[in-house]
Design an enzyme around this catalytic site. Structure first.
Site, PDB file in Angstrom:
ATOM      1  CG  LEU A   1      -4.556 150.887  54.694  1.00 17.18           C
ATOM      2  CD1 LEU A   1      -5.726 150.010  55.103  1.00 17.18           C
ATOM      3  CD2 LEU A   1      -5.046 152.258  54.268  1.00 17.18           C
TER       4      LEU A   1
ATOM      5  CB  SER B   1       4.973 152.099  58.483  1.00 18.15           C
ATOM      6  OG  SER B   1       4.818 152.868  59.671  1.00 18.15           O
ATOM      7  CB  SER B   2       2.823 147.351  61.657  1.00 20.60           C
ATOM      8  OG  SER B   2       3.193 146.283  62.498  1.00 20.60           O
ATOM      9  NE  ARG B   3      10.947 145.956  63.260  1.00 17.54           N
ATOM     10  CZ  ARG B   3      11.566 145.375  64.302  1.00 17.54           C
ATOM     11  NH1 ARG B   3      11.378 145.866  65.512  1.00 17.54           N
ATOM     12  NH2 ARG B   3      12.327 144.316  64.120  1.00 17.54           N
ATOM     13  CG  PHE B   4       3.580 141.207  63.394  1.00 17.03           C
ATOM     14  CD1 PHE B   4       4.310 140.046  63.140  1.00 17.03           C
ATOM     15  CD2 PHE B   4       2.258 141.082  63.786  1.00 17.03           C
ATOM     16  CE1 PHE B   4       3.721 138.808  63.262  1.00 17.03           C
ATOM     17  CE2 PHE B   4       1.672 139.837  63.913  1.00 17.03           C
ATOM     18  CZ  PHE B   4       2.401 138.692  63.650  1.00 17.03           C
ATOM     19  CG  LEU B   5       0.678 140.958  60.519  1.00 22.63           C
ATOM     20  CD1 LEU B   5      -0.729 140.681  61.039  1.00 22.63           C
ATOM     21  CD2 LEU B   5       1.063 139.930  59.472  1.00 22.63           C
ATOM     22  CE  LYS B   6       6.629 145.807  56.802  1.00 15.68           C
ATOM     23  NZ  LYS B   6       7.266 146.840  57.656  1.00 15.68           N
TER      24      LYS B   6
ATOM     25  CE  LYS C   1      -5.074 143.371  59.584  1.00 12.00           C
ATOM     26  NZ  LYS C   1      -4.319 144.592  59.868  1.00 12.00           N
TER      27      LYS C   1
ATOM     28  CG  ASP D   1      -4.847 143.164  68.798  1.00 12.27           C
ATOM     29  OD1 ASP D   1      -4.762 143.928  69.786  1.00 12.27           O
ATOM     30  OD2 ASP D   1      -4.320 143.422  67.688  1.00 12.27           O
TER      31      ASP D   1
END
EC number: 2.7.11.1
Length: 1454
Positions: free
Chosen positions: A33, A35-40, A54, A147
């Site tokens: 969903l 392409s975040s580096r922190f949480l895929k 996540k 958040d």
């Protein structure tokens, strides 16, 4: 997870992300969903549906996530109870990664803001209100989200908001001000550069001091983030801050009010709300609770607080489950939740009155004022009065009435309607309709949508409601399709405004779907097409109005230069519309089903107006005129009833050239109702003046003979036509032209008005005369009476005039004039016999055949002076009879014929076919297949109980033995035993014993798994005497279900001799025995076997059945039970099987068992062997937790029935022989729970008494409720018993009135015969008058009488009943009312009963208390607990009364 995590996490994983998902059990990877580096974030599937995973990829193998996961798990457990939160349901750590798993929802708030239909202002307010309440609940748990942004707020299809992805333990609290990369790494996963974080979270000093993770999130930070979200949703998706703007705002260099709020928001209250949430100083930000209180009634409507939010929150909790202890989720599957939307829709339907009250919808109480409080649950009705055919009734559990109006009219008066709060319910209902399972619930959903649609704007009607009606066109159920069509047209009927997007809704959307709906239902039943045809004209009206709206808008929005373009586009659009409607119209006009055509005709005038005169002539009229030749007279009637209205629309030319000639021809239709309709239409046309004078005379000549017609309606409408003609003509024209035509049909001259003329009309011919005249006209061969003259004269309608031969004409042309040889030869052999005179004094010659017919008329009552009447009717009859002759089904010779609207059944020619008698023989299989015939004869002789069998072996006249006696069982003929075959010359009636043709397997243990203790089933062989080989007859004969009578079933034992009822007149009330074996277990039911060996049967709440030998107990030999049988559950009822040593027992575990008592005679003593279970059934096979509470048994030669009343107020009727369920009777729940039952002596009538004091009479032969009534103060009816002493139609009713012991009613006539009053005050006679209307609206008495009766027993002319309060037993003597007395009473007072004749049909028996003794009463001689059952019997000619009470004590009184 560490402030410097962004520095050590890999820029991209070394392996594909799905490889991390594959290690999870029962999880199937679908897609990534983000392409975040922190949480895929990935989308996957598990056994319960779609999930979101996540994935945190560990920077090194030794990196431990345990402390984080423990805190997240504890937080998820607390959050799992909130309906606005979607917590993590599963947390997993492996050596390579950490996984946080939750349910997947399709849309978040950011996506929803850009989807159609766009959210309206009331929906945006409700979303903001939800978010404030959700955050308040979270903060109350001392949890901070950390958040909040539009991507982390999920939205259901009906706009319920859910917060997810809590970041308090996952993401840092503080971020550096000089490094935006940290913000992008943790918070900008969507890469929109939108910032929702509070300004104080950007603090480089705290970040560098290492407090980014150890710092504490505050509630004020969440308030700021939520304020940004609320500002964004009201700004149509424009974010209030990006990262750079937030830094400017923090440094006071960005005026958010002027640069954003003033531009995007017109509402001052909304701007103030956002400013209160995004203050730079955290201490100035208001909490959620403060915000909700401050803006109540200012920005948020008050009904959000009082009703809407709590109601929708309850709906949400109905569709979700609360996690159990120590779990963060539940294991609820899709299969478990399949009917949840059905339940919530039913709740909205039930609560509709409450919704209307809380939202100030115009709800009117029946007979009251707007908004008055609802009464106790009764009936609730909504009438939709916008469209002609949509006067639909919606029933809800409140007594209210809602008149639906157009939105513009209601919104001016009611604020909640103006705000369109009904959109909240429409969103929920519309998105649930496709997931509803039950058809009934889906229909309720459509009804609710139709009602709520009246309270939203026209634009929202089309955008938010209409598509869901159209989607129901694809439903598999025709009821849903039909109602969706009706509600669609209803909603569109109230639309008065169109926006530009919806101008072409019919051409582009609705009409293609309607055509597809019509085509898809061609092969199905006709119901939908009937509804559609009836609605087509209303659809045409709506289309026409939408065209006018569109044209008016174009004219207002464009300059005059564009008028040509507007006209061209409008013309093209109109052409498409008209062509589409024309296709639908032709489809219905040419439909094969008559009822579809009739439905179209019922409302065809608006459709004709839509097409205009020219197209109506071409499209509609050309098809309609063919209906006059249709075989179905109902269609012809419908057409004629409609034709007058069409004539007005089409004008005089079409009327004179097409319609009027066809109407005149149809006057001679074979169905008289069609003729009546024609005359009625002609009258209407005369009244409107559409028929010109030149047609008056011909119409008068055609219709005036109908004044002699036997049908009263035809005569009256004919007279009305004549009066209308008279009113249109001048006086000279009336007397010179019309008067000579009509004068012969009146006795004398009268004034020309209906009242005078109808009173002096000549007497019409009788029906038998008319039918004979029709028959004569068809069968005449050598007749001068019916001989017509060939003429070229035509009337004004183009029809040839009919002229008959007169004596003058025949003398000139046939009798003496030889010039016309052709005509003379046509009458060769015909000789005149005599003459009759017509009404204009012309002689009509008769042949011998004619004379015979005239004699027939004399025989059936037509006098000689009235013969002119049949002469006058000749012209009409000869046309009518010819039409009849074309129909082979028409009965010419039946003088009692009465015409009907519907077609007669096919007339099968049965002249030479004789009826054939078929006999059935039934016997048990083991008897029919046994080798030894002698043993069979022995068995048959043992069970010969019918006296008619004694003479079955007598010889007939020819010396042969007679056939055995035939008896009637369930309408079929069977033999009782075999006889010697006989021969006869009539082969149609010969009976020959055949081989068994069919085996009827009747299991007495239907529905049981454990039948170890039950008698095995017995097969029955049924044979018949049919010798032919016609397969259809054999198949028909095999459908007959034949069973032997109950006396032929050996397991029930021998039939007992008929024992007369005990004479209780000699009962003294002396206690002779007390049985205490059952103490302290309550005895719930008892019965006494009235045979030669009387015994008592008792059943207890422990499920124990006991058999007591009354003869030995009275003598004093024993005081204990002889047999015991354990039912393992509380016994609810015991009832004897008449004439057998068997009884039926029901228990609370749902069982009904039939027990047979086996005993034998040893010298002068009777020995009881055992109780044998011969039949058994479980009611739980028919209904969950259902068991019998009352039972009645009925046995005769034809029927053996067991009638059981269950705790669910259902009456189930079984066949005792097999315990097969025959029928179920369900009484109306509005009459209350059924508390008592009885059946009449012929087992045709079932009488029910209910807790609401209503008596219901059912005919169980046809399963029809034939009468219901209540009386008195509607007290619960506890007992009903048949009273044969006063006739077969009398019933004893205990209850209904708190002033009586009991009443006796004639249930056929419905009047009270006797009333036994429990005081010396005579009630009003109106107290005992039956109330049969409005039973659902009565105020019922919820408590029982103070002198409640616990049980009752009827024996001949004696009625014994027990007083629940005093445990005394009163005996009423029906033969001599004044001798009624209390036979057993612990009171010092005695009862004296005084009969009083109130009316010829009503007698009251008043009770008067009288002190009898001052001595103390011996309490040991009486019962001290409630008597549950009493029974009567006779032992050695001594009457006995057996009373069983709640303590288990059995008292026997002599």
């Amino acid at each position: 997870m560490g402030a410097q995590l962004s520095l050590v996490v890999q820029a991209s994983p070394s392996i594909a992300i799905f490889s991390y998902i594959d290690v999870l059990e029962e999880v199937h990877y679908v897609s990534q969903l983000n392409s975040s580096r922190f949480l895929k974030t990935c989308k996957a599937l598990d056994p319960n549906g779609e999930i979101v995973i996540k994935v945190f990829i560990k920077p090194k193998d030794q990196y431990s996530l345990r402390p984080f996961l423990q805190r997240i798990r504890a937080q998820s457990f607390k959050l799992g109870q909130l309906p606005h939160v979607l917590n993590y349901s599963k947390l997993i750590e492996t050596n390579r990664a950490g996984y946080m798993i939750r349910q997947h929802l399709k849309n978040n708030l950011y996506d929803r803001l850009s989807l159609r239909p766009y959210l309206q202002d009331i929906e945006l307010k409700f979303i903001a209100f939800q978010l404030l309440n959700a955050l308040k609940d979270i903060h109350n748990l001392n949890i901070v989200h950390g958040d909040i942004k539009t991507e982390n707020i999920l939205v259901t299809s009906w706009n319920w908001c859910i917060l997810t992805d809590f970041a308090a333990f996952i993401k840092p609290v503080y971020l550096p001000e000089d490094n935006p990369g940290e913000f992008l790494f943790y918070f900008d996963t969507s890469k929109r550069r939108t910032c929702y974080l509070a300004p104080e979270r950007f603090n480089s000093k705290l970040y560098q001091d290492g407090k980014s993770n150890n710092g504490r999130l505050t509630k004020e930070m969440d308030i700021f983030s939520l304020g940004c979200v609320i500002a964004e949703i009201f700004a149509e998706g424009r974010p209030i801050f990006n990262l750079s703007q937030l830094f400017k705002y923090k440094s006071n260099s960005y005026d958010v009010n002027r640069e954003f709020l003033m531009e995007e928001m017109n509402s001052t209250d909304l701007r103030n709300l956002v400013l209160d949430m995004i203050q730079l100083d955290p201490s100035k930000r208001l909490s959620c609770d403060e915000l909700l209180n401050k803006y109540r009634g200012i920005f948020f409507p008050d009904y959000f607080y009082t009703f809407i939010y709590d109601y929708f929150r309850n709906l949400v909790t109905m569709t979700t489950s609360t996690p159990i202890s120590d779990n963060t989720c539940t294991n609820s599957t899709l299969e478990d939740n399949v009917k949840l939307l059905d339940e919530t829709t039913e709740k909205i339907y039930r609560d509709f009155s409450q919704i209307c009250h809380c939202l100030d919808f115009p709800l009117i109480k029946d007979g009251g004022e707007i908004g008055s409080d609802p009464p106790i649950l009764e009936s609730y009705k909504i009438e939709i009065e916008i469209s002609r055919f949509l006067n639909t009734n919606l029933y809800f559990p409140q007594n209210y009435h809602l008149v639906l109006q157009q939105f513009t009219k209601v919104s001016e008066k009611i604020k909640s309607v103006k705000e369109e709060c009904a959109l909240l319910f429409i969103s929920y209902l519309s998105h649930s309709i496709r997931s509803i399972v039950s058809t009934a619930t889906k229909l309720k959903n459509l009804e609710l949508l139709a009602v709520f649609a009246q309270f939203v704007s026209d634009e929202n009607k089309i955008d938010r409601v209409v598509p869901y009606f159209v989607c129901c066109f694809e439903d598999s159920d025709q009821d849903v399709q039909a109602l969706s069509l009706l509600t669609l047209i209803q909603v569109l009927t109230s639309v008065r405004k169109l926006n530009q997007l919806n101008e072409n809704i019919f051409v582009d959307y609705l009409l293609p779907r309607l055509k597809r709906l019509l085509i898809s239902n061609r092969q199905n039943t006709n119901y939908l097409r009937i509804v559609f045809a009836n609605c087509l004209s209303d659809l045409a009206i709506i289309i026409n109005r939408f065209q006018e709206f569109t044209f008016a808008q174009h004219c207002n929005d464009n300059s005059m230069d564009n008028n040509t373009e507007i006209m061209e586009s409008s013309t093209k659009y109109s052409a498409k519309l008209i062509q589409s409607v024309e296709d639908l119209t032709v489809s219905f006009l040419t439909d094969n089903d008559t009822y579809v055509k009739m439905a179209l005709l019922q409302n065809i005038l608006p459709l004709c107006k839509f097409f205009g005169r020219e197209r109506t002539n071409d499209i509609i009229l050309s098809h309609l005129i063919t209906y006059l030749n249709d075989k179905d007279p109902a269609l012809r009637v419908s057409l004629i009833q409609t034709i007058s209205g069409i004539s007005i629309l089409l004008g005089t030319v079409t009327l004179e050239q097409y319609i009027l000639p066809l109407l005149i021809q149809t006057i001679t239709d074979s169905e008289e109702l069609v003729v009546i309709s024609v005359l009625q239409s002609l009258k209407s046309l005369f009244k409107t003046g559409l028929i010109r004078k030149k047609y008056y005379i011909d119409i008068s000549k055609t219709t005036s003979p109908l004044l002699l017609h036997p049908n009263n309606w035809i005569r009256q409408f004919t007279l009305m036509i004549i009066i209308e003609i008279i009113n249109k003509l001048s006086k000279a024209e009336v007397y010179c032209i019309l008067y000579p035509i009509i004068r012969p049909f009146f006795e004398f001259d009268v004034e020309f008005n209906f009242k005078s003329m109808i009173s002096c009309c000549k007497q019409p011919v009788s029906r038998s005369v008319y039918n004979l005249l029709c028959s004569w006209s068809v069968r005449a061969s050598k007749s001068l009476f019916w001989k017509k003259i060939i003429t070229n004269h035509v009337d004004s309608f183009g029809n040839n005039r009919i002229e008959f031969i007169t004596k003058n004409y025949s003398s000139k042309n046939y009798g003496f004039n030889k010039r016309d040889t052709k005509s003379s030869s046509s009458l060769k052999g015909i000789k005149t016999s005599s003459t009759v005179y017509s009404h204009d004094n012309k002689e009509i010659p008769l042949t011998a055949e004619d004379r015979n017919w005239i004699d027939k008329f004399h025989i059936i009552g037509l006098t000689e002076k009235d013969i002119w009447k049949i002469v006058a009717l000749r012209g009409y009859v000869i046309r009518t009879a010819r039409v009849m002759a074309a129909n082979p089904d028409f009965p010419y010779n039946n003088s009692n014929y009465r015409p009907l609207v519907q077609n007669s059944p096919p007339n099968l020619n049965l002249t030479n076919i004789m009826p054939r008698n078929i006999f059935f023989d039934v016997e048990f299989a083991e008897e029919s297949t046994s080798e030894g015939q002698d043993s069979n004869l022995e068995n048959q002789q043992i069970y010969k109980y019918d006296e008619s069998e004694k003479d079955s072996n007598k010889l007939n006249i020819n010396g042969s033995k007679q056939l055995s006696t035939v008896m009637d069982i369930n309408g079929s003929l069977i033999f009782k035993n075999k006889s010697i075959a006989t021969t006869t010359s009539n082969l149609k009636n010969v009976f020959v014993q055949l081989e068994p043709t069919s085996y009827h397997m009747h299991s007495p243990n239907h529905g049981l798994k454990d039948n170890a203790n039950v008698k095995p089933e017995r097969k029955v062989v049924v044979s018949n005497s049919y010798e032919g080989d016609v397969e259809s007859i054999e198949k028909f004969l095999s459908t007959f279900k034949i069973l032997p009578p109950l006396r032929d079933y050996k397991e029930f034992g021998p039939i007992q001799e008929i024992v007369r009822s005990p004479n209780m007149g000699n009962l003294r009330g002396k206690l002779i025995a007390t049985l205490m074996e059952n103490e302290p277990n309550s005895i719930t039911s008892s019965a006494v076997s009235p045979g030669e060996t009387p015994y008592l049967i008792t059943g207890s709440d422990q499920g124990v059945i006991k058999i007591w030998n009354l003869k030995e107990i009275i003598v004093g030999e024993v005081y204990s039970s002889s047999l015991t049988y354990d039912c393992s559950s509380t016994v609810t009822q015991i009832t004897m099987i008449p004439n057998f040593d068997a009884f039926a027992v029901s228990s609370k575990d749902g069982q009904i068992i039939v027990l047979k008592v086996n005993h034998y005679q040893q010298e002068s003593e009777v020995k009881f062997l055992n109780c044998e279970c011969i039949r058994k059934i479980n009611l739980k096979n028919f209904g969950k937790n259902e068991y019998a509470v009352r039972m009645r048994a009925f046995v005769n030669e034809e029927k053996s029935l067991l009638v059981a009343l269950t705790n669910l107020s259902r009456v189930i009727i079984f066949d005792i022989r097999t315990l097969e369920r025959l029928q179920i009777i369900e009484n109306s729940p509005r009459h209350g729970a059924v508390s008592s039952i009885c059946i009449d002596e012929e087992c045709c009538v079932l009488i029910l008494g209910t807790t609401r004091g209503i008596i219901d009479i059912w005919d169980i032969r046809f399963n029809v409720l034939i009468r219901s009534w209540s009386f008195g103060d509607h007290a619960p009816i506890t007992h009903v018993e048949v009273c044969q002493f006063y006739g077969k139609n009398s019933v004893i009713v205990v209850g209904g009135s708190s002033k009586t012991f009991l009443t006796i009613w004639n249930f056929v006539k419905g009047h009270c015969q006797y009333a036994f009053i429990n005081s010396d005050e005579q009630p009003s006679m109106e107290h005992f008058l039956p109330i049969e209307k409005g039973l659902e609206e009565l105020n019922f008495c919820g408590i029982r009488s103070l002198n409640a009766l616990s049980t009752i027993s009827v024996s001949n002319d004696k009625i014994l009943l027990t007083d629940e309060a005093t445990s005394s037993i009163v005996m009423f003597s029906l033969n001599e009312l004044s001798s009624s007395k209390a036979v057993i009473s612990p009171s010092r007072f005695s009862d004296v009963f005084i009969p009083t004749q109130v009316t010829a049909n009503l007698t009251m028996l008043l009770r008067k208390m009288k002190r009898t003794s001052t001595h103390s009463v011996d309490d040991s001689l009486y019962h001290h607990d409630i008597i549950n059952s009493i029974s009567t019997c006779e032992v050695d000619e001594t009457p006995l009364l057996v009373a069983c009470d709640n303590s288990g004590l059995i008292g026997i009184f002599q």
